[in-house]
Design an enzyme around this catalytic site. Structure first.
Site, short mmCIF file in Angstrom:
data_model
loop_
_atom_site.label_atom_id
_atom_site.label_comp_id
_atom_site.label_asym_id
_atom_site.label_seq_id
_atom_site.Cartn_x
_atom_site.Cartn_y
_atom_site.Cartn_z
N GLU A 122 0.66 -1.37 0.08
CA GLU A 122 0.17 0.00 0.05
C GLU A 122 1.21 1.37 -0.16
O GLU A 122 2.37 1.40 0.36
CB GLU A 122 -0.81 0.29 1.53
CG GLU A 122 -1.83 1.01 0.74
CD GLU A 122 -3.37 1.40 2.01
OE1 GLU A 122 -2.42 0.61 2.86
OE2 GLU A 122 -3.88 2.18 2.35
N GLY A 254 2.90 2.37 10.77
CA GLY A 254 3.23 1.66 12.35
C GLY A 254 2.32 -0.13 11.50
O GLY A 254 2.93 -1.02 12.63
N MET A 256 0.19 -2.78 8.63
CA MET A 256 -0.16 -3.00 7.52
C MET A 256 -1.45 -4.21 7.46
O MET A 256 -1.35 -5.04 7.58
CB MET A 256 0.36 -3.31 6.18
CG MET A 256 0.29 -3.09 4.70
SD MET A 256 -1.17 -1.60 4.67
CE MET A 256 -1.69 -2.60 3.45
N GLU A 257 -2.26 -4.10 7.03
CA GLU A 257 -3.68 -5.50 6.73
C GLU A 257 -3.69 -6.23 5.83
O GLU A 257 -4.57 -6.45 5.23
CB GLU A 257 -4.83 -4.14 7.00
CG GLU A 257 -5.59 -3.82 5.69
CD GLU A 257 -4.47 -2.75 5.15
OE1 GLU A 257 -4.28 -1.64 6.23
OE2 GLU A 257 -5.74 -1.66 4.25
N ASN A 258 -2.72 -6.19 4.77
CA ASN A 258 -2.38 -7.60 4.30
C ASN A 258 -3.30 -8.23 4.46
O ASN A 258 -3.18 -9.17 5.44
CB ASN A 258 -0.85 -7.64 3.68
CG ASN A 258 -0.12 -7.17 4.11
OD1 ASN A 258 -0.59 -5.90 2.78
ND2 ASN A 258 0.89 -6.70 4.76
N HIS A 290 -7.41 -2.62 14.91
CA HIS A 290 -6.88 -1.58 13.37
C HIS A 290 -6.72 -2.71 12.21
O HIS A 290 -8.20 -2.50 11.77
CB HIS A 290 -6.22 -0.50 13.27
CG HIS A 290 -6.43 0.68 12.24
ND1 HIS A 290 -7.56 0.88 12.59
CD2 HIS A 290 -5.80 0.46 11.01
CE1 HIS A 290 -7.18 2.01 11.37
NE2 HIS A 290 -6.61 0.98 10.28
N GLU A 291 -5.52 -3.36 12.69
CA GLU A 291 -5.29 -3.88 11.11
C GLU A 291 -6.52 -5.54 10.69
O GLU A 291 -6.71 -5.50 9.94
CB GLU A 291 -4.36 -4.61 10.79
CG GLU A 291 -2.84 -3.28 11.10
CD GLU A 291 -2.53 -2.20 11.00
OE1 GLU A 291 -3.53 -2.64 9.47
OE2 GLU A 291 -2.49 -1.31 10.63
N HIS A 294 -10.02 -4.42 9.32
CA HIS A 294 -9.59 -3.79 8.67
C HIS A 294 -9.71 -5.54 7.47
O HIS A 294 -10.54 -4.93 6.27
CB HIS A 294 -8.20 -3.26 7.72
CG HIS A 294 -7.93 -2.43 6.85
ND1 HIS A 294 -8.78 -0.77 7.17
CD2 HIS A 294 -7.06 -1.37 8.28
CE1 HIS A 294 -8.93 0.13 7.58
NE2 HIS A 294 -7.20 -0.05 8.10
N GLU A 313 -9.48 3.41 6.08
CA GLU A 313 -9.59 3.92 7.02
C GLU A 313 -10.39 4.79 8.14
O GLU A 313 -10.13 4.86 9.76
CB GLU A 313 -8.06 5.14 6.58
CG GLU A 313 -7.85 4.39 5.55
CD GLU A 313 -6.52 3.06 6.50
OE1 GLU A 313 -6.81 2.80 7.26
OE2 GLU A 313 -6.22 2.57 5.74
N1 0A1 Z 1 -3.26 0.42 5.62
C1 0A1 Z 1 -2.46 1.01 6.92
C2 0A1 Z 1 -1.74 1.64 7.28
C3 0A1 Z 1 -0.04 2.13 5.81
C4 0A1 Z 1 -0.79 2.81 5.07
C5 0A1 Z 1 0.01 2.80 3.89
C6 0A1 Z 1 1.54 2.39 4.26
O1 0A1 Z 1 2.13 2.64 3.20
C7 0A1 Z 1 2.65 3.95 2.09
C8 0A1 Z 1 1.90 1.46 4.77
C9 0A1 Z 1 0.43 1.24 6.17
C10 0A1 Z 1 -3.23 1.32 7.81
O2 0A1 Z 1 -4.06 1.79 7.74
O3 0A1 Z 1 -3.39 0.69 10.13
ZN ZN Z 2 -5.86 1.55 8.39
#
Ligand code: 0A1
Ligand code: ZN
Length: 849
Positions: A122, A254, A256-258, A290-291, A294, A313
């Site tokens: 992301e 912080g 990432m929600e992969n 949070h993750e 998601h 978000e």
């Molecule tokens: N989606 C994640 C946050 C996130 C966004 C961008 C990143 O790289 C550019 C990394 C993590 C969240 O909301 O936790």
């Molecule tokens: Zn998020």
């Protein structure tokens, strides 16, 4: 390399991709300098898209070969990807590229952290792994084969097969490429399991580097609590057989929600009582939630394009704050969230970086992972829930999941769900997504013949690109107290839609005292001229915890403002009124700890600026210090009593009850330090058996200027724990006297363990310097110069983290002409740097306006 010449992308230009991706097979043969990525992608024409030339994103890739339906092709390579002639109808695309993860210091795409491979895709990182339509509305089913000697090899979905030197994963849920993840390395797992509401068994793992396995238990429990909570409150069940979390030391954000494979900055998942503070525990619990949340709000239902980022978000932040409110204290969480909103989102919305919750253009999307999109985005959802009510909100969410599961959606889709399920017209409400800036809400009142009238006027100051503003829908929660302090009208939600609007309350025996904007029911600046008596009255009697806290905060602001601008002394009446509240043993210690804190110096600067006074950072610092000294002296009898109340005798637990007590005790300790020069703090430091107590004591010793021994002892004890050492770096810059801040930060950067390419370490020093308000704003400009030097240096390695840190300059126009000129010069020096990244170019351009 990304193209640094600014190219602006507009929401209005959205067009669907010309093809759908039926499925994707990736084979990743790992090697630090020459990883080979082979892709096999089945494209089918997209019937909903206009005709277009076939284009795949790709950046920093070395194309080895490409073929269509088995026949080799030679695509046209551009700076952003490739173009190619393709057959009509469906076809099979195959390619092989080479990438160098060990050289990837930007931490986007596939990179290495302490010998382990990991990915961050992301928002637009997948294009650094292979050629692909790297946009969130292209969703597909991924099968991934990883080849390498690493003992642990992970990707999204479920493991399907493995052998010597390879592992294969399959994710049955269609997803956009930004949710792709791959991790490989020498990792240990902390296992767990969860039985879902329909009785399915899910395997859970937290993977960490050897040595960190003792710091996983809390995160695992937080994960299980989140899974249960999402079932109970939102009816959402997990949908794979396995859920993995990996802790990574080098990470820009912080976590990432992969899908099925969340990747966390190790600071946001690893926890133990000896190494983590109560604040760390609470934050870790919230980020894990949070993750995890998601999975439904973000992954099952994703964003059509990056302009819709707040769709996932804002909603997910709102959900994680509901979770924290349920797990801990709702009142304390609300106050903390508002403190955070005012500290991070208000300056953004009131300065050159102001943008709508749903922006309409950008150059670099990574620059829009902002407090506005996240935190104001969550406030907008909170307002929607307040307006329609909890029950209608729940019904609307059910419809949202039912209608849009598996889709890539827009804010229009989201609002339509609410319109259809409640029958409301949300046309005006939608302005919250398109209008930037913080509304100012003025209030006047009138009482006659038993009728009390409140008249509100809303006005939003102009923001970049938006000179004119239309009225927004404001839910204003109001309660009325009679002169005895009894509540005569309980919390009522007024719905303001006009620029000026009055509301009446009938049948009152006397002029009431209003408690307005209870629970901070809308993210506005409330501008009510009220007397100190009225505020003290609310401080003593309001039934709404938020407004009780706010009344005290208002009095503190007024007191500090008079001290700064008129040379007044501390307001003893407020100090005495607050003492009554602090003595109320029925009140949550965590709430009392919040009452003890003063507005930050940055907040005071913002307040003065809003009143047309140019803030002087040195005067603000001096006033704050004087007031704290006065509080300590005035409360010399109270402090030991509160300290006794705050004592925790039970074994350490990071729960709300104990952490509230420790928060109170440590707030008291910082005042006590002003009376005893650090004696009590040193005793607490020596006896501490957990990081909360140890670090607060160290902080007090630094403020008292008695820190040398403790800093050395701390370093000797923790030199091998990088997360604890981050705290050591950060605290001495943040808590030190302003005149020493820059020198201290600078000395820290000379150390061998100042690993500036690690975002956590960089932020520990640079972020903390920016937090030391008067230190950063040193009159001679040394703070600005120092930071600009480092931002220039980091940009070559890591544009994303550099760009985020540029926002410390966002308030530059608030200050006096000399400081403004110095900050402007620092920004211009950054801007003039040859080869500056697109990320930082955009930020600096916006900052300079
Ligand atoms: N989606 C994640 C946050 C996130 C966004 C961008 C990143 O790289 C550019 C990394 C993590 C969240 O909301 O936790
Ligand atoms: Zn998020």
């Amino acid at each position: 390399m990304k193209d640094a010449s600014p190219q602006t992308i507009y929401l209005k230009d959205y067009t669907p991709f010309g093809w759908q991706v039926a499925d994707v097979h990736l084979t990743v043969a790992l090697s630090p300098d020459a990883t080979r990525v082979r892709s096999r992608i089945r494209f089918e024409p997209n019937p909903d898209a206009p005709a277009q030339r076939f284009f795949l994103h790709g950046e920093d890739l070395r194309l080895i070969r490409a073929s269509i339906d088995g026949t080799e092709v030679t695509p046209v390579l551009t700076a952003e990807g490739l173009e190619c002639d393709v057959p009509e109808g469906g076809f099979l695309w195959e390619s092989e590229v080479e990438i160098a993860p060990a050289a990837n210091t930007a931490l986007e795409g596939l990179y290495m952290s302490n010998g382990m491979y990991c990915t961050q895709c992301e928002a637009e990182g997948f294009r650094k792994i292979t050629y692909y339509p790297d946009r969130p509305d292209v969703m597909s089913v991924f099968t991934v084969r990883i080849e390498g000697d690493e003992p642990v090899k992970l990707s999204n979905g479920n493991p399907v097969a493995q052998g010597e030197g390879w592992a294969e994963w399959h994710d049955p849920w269609p997803k956009p490429a930004y949710l792709f993840a791959l991790v490989a390395g020498e990792l240990l797992n902390h296992p767990g399991s969860f039985t879902t509401m329909s009785g399915r068994e899910v395997e859970l793992n937290i993977y960490v580097r050897p040595g960190d396995e003792g710091k996983c238990a809390f995160g695992m429990q937080a994960l299980k609590d989140s899974m249960r909570w999402d079932e109970e409150v939102y009816g959402r069940e997990y949908d794979l057989d396995i859920f993995n979390i990996v802790a990574v030391d080098d990470f820009n954000m912080g976590a990432m929600e992969n899908k099925g494979l969340n990747v966390f900055n190790s600071s946001c998942v690893l926890a133990s009582p000896e190494t983590s503070t109560d604040a760390n525990f609470e934050r870790i619990e919230a980020i894990i939630a949070h993750e995890y949340f998601h999975n439904w709000t973000g992954n099952r239902i994703t964003c059509r394009d990056w302009f819709q980022l707040c769709l996932k978000e804002g909603l997910t932040v709102f959900r994680d704050s509901q979770f924290t409110s349920d797990m801990r204290s709702a009142e304390v969480k609300r106050i903390s969230d508002v403190i955070d909103l005012r500290a991070r989102q208000f300056p953004e919305d009131q300065g050159p970086l102001s943008h709508p919750v749903r922006p309409e253009s950008f150059q670099e999307i990574n620059n829009f992972y902002t407090a506005t999109v996240y935190e104001k985005g969550a406030e907008v959802i909170g307002m929607l829930r307040r307006l329609v009510g909890a029950e209608a909100y729940a019904k609307a969410l059910d419809l949202y999941f039912e209608r849009h599961d598996g889709q890539a959606c827009t804010i229009e889709d989201w609002l339509k769900v609410f319109e259809d399920s409640t029958g409301r017209d949300l046309t005006q409400f939608k302005r919250w997504y398109s209008q930037s800036g913080t509304p100012h809400l003025k209030v006047s009142d009138d009482y006659a013949d038993g009728t009390y009238t409140l008249t509100f006027t809303q006005e939003t100051p102009p923001t970049p690109g938006q000179p004119e503003k239309a009225p927004q829908v404001l839910p204003i929660a109001v309660g009325l107290l009679n002169p005895n302090g009894d509540e005569v009208v309980p919390t009522t939600m007024l719905e303001m839609t006009e620029a000026t609007q009055s509301f009446t309350f009938e049948g009152l025996n006397a002029k009431p005292v209003p408690s307005i904007l209870r629970g901070f029911s809308a993210p506005v600046v409330l501008m009510r001229e009220s007397t100190a008596e009225e505020k003290s009255f609310l401080l003593a009697h309001d039934t709404d915890a938020f407004n009780r806290w706010e009344a005290s905060r208002d009095l503190a602001r007024a007191c500090l403002s008079a001290m700064i601008t008129e040379g007044a002394g501390p307001d003893l009446a407020w100090i005495d009124a607050l003492e009554q509240v602090l003595r109320d043993a029925t009140l949550d210690p965590a709430f009392r700890a919040l009452m003890l804190a003063l507005p930050t110096q940055a907040e005071l600067a913002q307040m003065l600026h809003a009143r047309g006074v140019t803030p002087d950072p040195d005067a603000i610092y001096a006033a704050t210090e004087t007031l704290r000294d006065a509080m300590a002296t005035r409360w010399s009898a109270l402090l030991p009593e509160l300290m006794a109340e705050a004592r925790v005798d039970a074994p350490f637990a990071p729960d709300a009850e104990q952490s509230g007590k420790r928060a109170l005790g440590n707030a008291v300790l910082s005042l006590q330090t002003r009376l005893d020069g650090g004696k009590a703090a040193q005793a607490q430091y020596d006896a501490a058996d957990n990081m909360t107590m140890q670090l607060s004591a160290l902080s007090c010793l630094i403020t008292a200027g008695a820190e040398d021994a403790a800093l050395a002892a701390f370093e000797a004890q923790w030199k091998d724990d990088r997360l604890v050492m981050d705290k050591w770096f950060a605290l001495q810059v943040a808590a030190t006297a302003p005149e020493k801040a820059v020198a201290r930060a600078s000395a820290l950067t000379e150390r061998a363990d100042f690993d500036w390419k690690n975002p956590n370490r960089f932020r520990a020093v640079m972020g903390s310097l920016a937090m030391n308000h008067a230190g950063f704003h040193a009159k001679d400009g040394s703070g600005y110069r120092f930071l600009a030097d480092w931002l220039i240096k980091l940009d070559e390695k890591n544009p994303q983290t550099t760009a985020r840190m540029c926002s410390v300059f966002q308030t530059w126009k608030r200050y006096d002409a000399d400081r403004q000129a110095l900050m402007k010069a620092a920004l211009e020096r950054i801007a003039a740097r040859p080869g500056l990244s697109r990320d930082v170019t955009e930020m600096v351009t916006r900052l300079l306006g």
